[in-house]
Structures are given as C-alpha cells and as structure tokens.
Design an enzyme around this catalytic site. Sequence first.
Site, PDB file in Angstrom:
ATOM      1  N   HIS A 142      52.197  25.885  36.085  1.00 26.01           N
ATOM      2  CA  HIS A 142      51.567  27.431  36.010  1.00 26.01           C
ATOM      3  C   HIS A 142      52.697  28.011  37.077  1.00 26.01           C
ATOM      4  CE1 HIS A 142      48.748  30.484  36.219  1.00 26.01           C
ATOM      5  NE2 HIS A 142      48.185  30.217  35.246  1.00 26.01           N
ATOM      6  N   GLN A 196      42.792  22.680  36.792  1.00 22.39           N
ATOM      7  CA  GLN A 196      42.570  21.699  35.881  1.00 22.39           C
ATOM      8  C   GLN A 196      41.964  20.215  36.421  1.00 22.39           C
ATOM      9  OE1 GLN A 196      42.153  23.037  32.712  1.00 22.39           O
ATOM     10  NE2 GLN A 196      43.166  25.012  33.263  1.00 22.39           N
ATOM     11  N   CYS A 238      50.985  31.111  30.890  1.00 24.57           N
ATOM     12  CA  CYS A 238      51.534  31.382  32.179  1.00 24.57           C
ATOM     13  C   CYS A 238      52.343  30.043  32.598  1.00 24.57           C
ATOM     14  CB  CYS A 238      50.494  31.621  33.379  1.00 24.57           C
ATOM     15  SG  CYS A 238      49.431  32.925  33.092  1.00 24.57           S
ATOM     16  N   ASP A 259      48.317  21.777  42.636  1.00 24.64           N
ATOM     17  CA  ASP A 259      47.285  22.882  41.970  1.00 24.64           C
ATOM     18  C   ASP A 259      46.238  21.898  41.275  1.00 24.64           C
ATOM     19  OD1 ASP A 259      46.236  24.610  39.934  1.00 24.64           O
ATOM     20  OD2 ASP A 259      48.039  25.091  39.145  1.00 24.64           O
ATOM     21  N   LYS A 305      36.912  28.111  36.664  1.00 19.52           N
ATOM     22  CA  LYS A 305      37.262  26.848  35.526  1.00 19.52           C
ATOM     23  C   LYS A 305      36.215  25.646  35.761  1.00 19.52           C
ATOM     24  CE  LYS A 305      42.100  27.744  35.039  1.00 19.52           C
ATOM     25  NZ  LYS A 305      42.225  29.179  35.619  1.00 19.52           N
TER      26      LYS A 305
END
Length: 404
Positions: free
Chosen positions: A121, A201, A362, A198, A224
């Site tokens: 991302h 998710q 993104c 990151d 999220k």
Amino acid sequence: MPFDVEKARADFPILSREIKGKPLIYLDSGASAQKPNAVIDAMSAAMRHSYANVHRGLHTLANETTDAYEAGRETVARFIGAQTNEIVFTKSATEAINLVAYSWGEHLQAGDEILTTEMEHHANIVPWYMLAQRKGVKLTYVPIRDDGSLDMAAFNQLLTPKVKLVAVTHMSNVLGTINPISDIVAKAHSVGAKVMVDGCQGVVHLPVNVKALDVDFYAFSAHKLYGPTGLGILYAKADILENMPPWQGGGEMIAHVSKEKITWNEPPHRFEAGTPAILEVIGLKAAIDWLAQFDRGEIAAHEHALYQRAHDRLSRINSLRIHGEAPGKGAILTFSLGQAHAHDVAQILDRYNVAVRAGTHCAEPLMTRLGVTSTVRASIALYNTDAEIDVLAEAVAKAQSFFA
C-alpha cells in the site's frame, strides 16, 4: 463461543438496510469495516455519561475518561501480545508509519538501504520514499511472483548488511497474500535490519502476537477492525521507542517546559502530542472485546469458505482474471473483467446493491506489475454470507454480458 454468522450480523445495524427494496451487500470491508452495536453504544455512552479530556485532570469525569482511554491501550496490548508502554495511538496507520519514518528514520545515513515490496500500500511506500529523498537512503523493491506471493529468493539476494529496514505488509490489501513475517524478521535481524509491518489487513484476518513474530514495528488501523475511524495503532519494541525522539510537539508529550529547556515524556506519551482520539480508543476497545466472543479460527474458516465460493463462481466467467492466488492467501478477491474499466464494473455492481472497491487500491506499483490500470476488489468480512457471494457472482456475470 462458536462462530455464528447470523448472530454476528445481527450486531451490525447497517446490514439490515435495504436500498430500493433489496438488501445491502457490503464487500468493501478491506477499505473500512462496518461497526457493531457494541462500538456505537460504547462511544455514545462515553459522550452521554462520562466525557472529559484525559490525563492531568483531577475531577471525576477526567479520571473516568482517562481510565477508559488507558483501558483501551491495555486491551490493544493484550490483543497483539505487547506491553502497554509499547502501544502508541495515532490518527491512522498511515500516520503510525510516518511516525517511524520521521523519528526512528532520523538515524539513517546516506548509503543505507530500505527494502519494501511491489505489493505494498502507498502508506508503506511513500514515507520511505520521502525518507530516502531526505536522507540519501536507497529504496529497493522486492518483486512478487506471478501468483502474487513474495519472491523470497529475490528477497534473500537483496537483503545485505546495508539494509537497515524491511517494510512489508502482513497481508496484501489487493492480492490477499499473507507474507511469511517470522521468516522475514529472522533474516532481516541476521543482518542487523529492523522490520516494519503494515498490519492493517493482517490484524483483522489473522491472530497476531508481535512478540512471537519478533517484529520491531507493527501498524494497523481501528476502522478496519470493526472500530471507528480516526485512530491508528503503532506497536514498537520498548527499547526502540525509548531511543526515538518525538516527532510532533505540544501538550502531553512533554515532561517539563521552561524558556530555556524542554524535556520529553516517557513512551508512549512522548509520541501522542495534543488531545488524543479519546472516544475512538474507547470504541476500539469495544470492538476488540466484541470480537473476543468468537473463535478467530472459526472466523478465518468462514471467511476462507466464502472466498473459495467466490473464486469458484467468478472463475467461470469468460474474460475475468483473478489477481493473486498465492497459497494460503486471505479473503480478498481482486479481479479484472476483460477491457472494462474497474469503475464501470463497480457501478454496475452497485445497481444490485453490491458494494465493492474499484481503482488502484493505493497500490500503483502493484498495478504496474500486474499490467493493469485498475481492478475490482471484493473484500470479505466475518459478517458476509453464501447468499451475498452468490449475488456478487450473478452481478459480475451480468456486468460481463454488458461489456461483451
């Protein structure tokens, strides 16, 4: 308790909404998940009953709100296996990664290298690009294989003692690829590099224990994870945070201010200048507590079954190409439909009340690698059902006939 999708769905008031007499089918949770009543009620109750600014207040409301806010920090720490003083609240996961780039990144020197990947991302690319421009650091991309998995042979070749940071996603927001974080961390640490993950998710779809993974930094967002917007979380090892300078000045992040000298607060407060996202932290605590009632393994199995159902149905459609089929991937299905632009496909799906995401997500370097300008993404959450997947497949088939 055993996972029951209908019971879970009942906790989300928006999922009972109908548009033009037909049910809403929400397959855009990878962008932002819907909120259960527990989150809505917790934030509303805090505003109605016990709201004040946190820390340093001496009255009852300030103490109650401070306790609720810091209880949120404790809940997040337990959720990912961290210590409380290793949890920094930011306004977003993007800000959390920027914090690392601007604070920890200051010790990097010209000639040092940062490794990221083609599947990242922009939030895990742009801060490192800016750091590279600012400090003369080299930014290198690890390629992916055709199935969407990370090319670990290339990673091993690119990982040299010059590399000071590896920035990698836990689970790709486009491909659903789940990266071998433990292996990446062990290899990175063997050459003295830190690892920034990151987890936006990953933390939603996987159990995460940052100590077991041995990551140095792990960032994710509340919205999220069925929580509110406007809140990000940075985990960083305590000894690393202790040696990082603050990156924003103001209230709360200081220990003492005089005309001649300013001293800094201890982590994590050193990195939380100004009034924080008080209600949002309370909401995130409620989201995590709500999620804890279910077996995470059963949720994962439910989501995987839905993904497989979607994959099986969509793969039968002529001219449809699925992007990302790495073994063990998560419940994100991204596709292209012939020469149709993803935005056009998404608009047709919206006629059937199927909400998906369309565009570059993104992740423009990834789009270039895939040889496309945009894709359609259906991201599956715990509240989705077989019937919704079937409507998705029917709507995509109708879109395909429209463009044929």
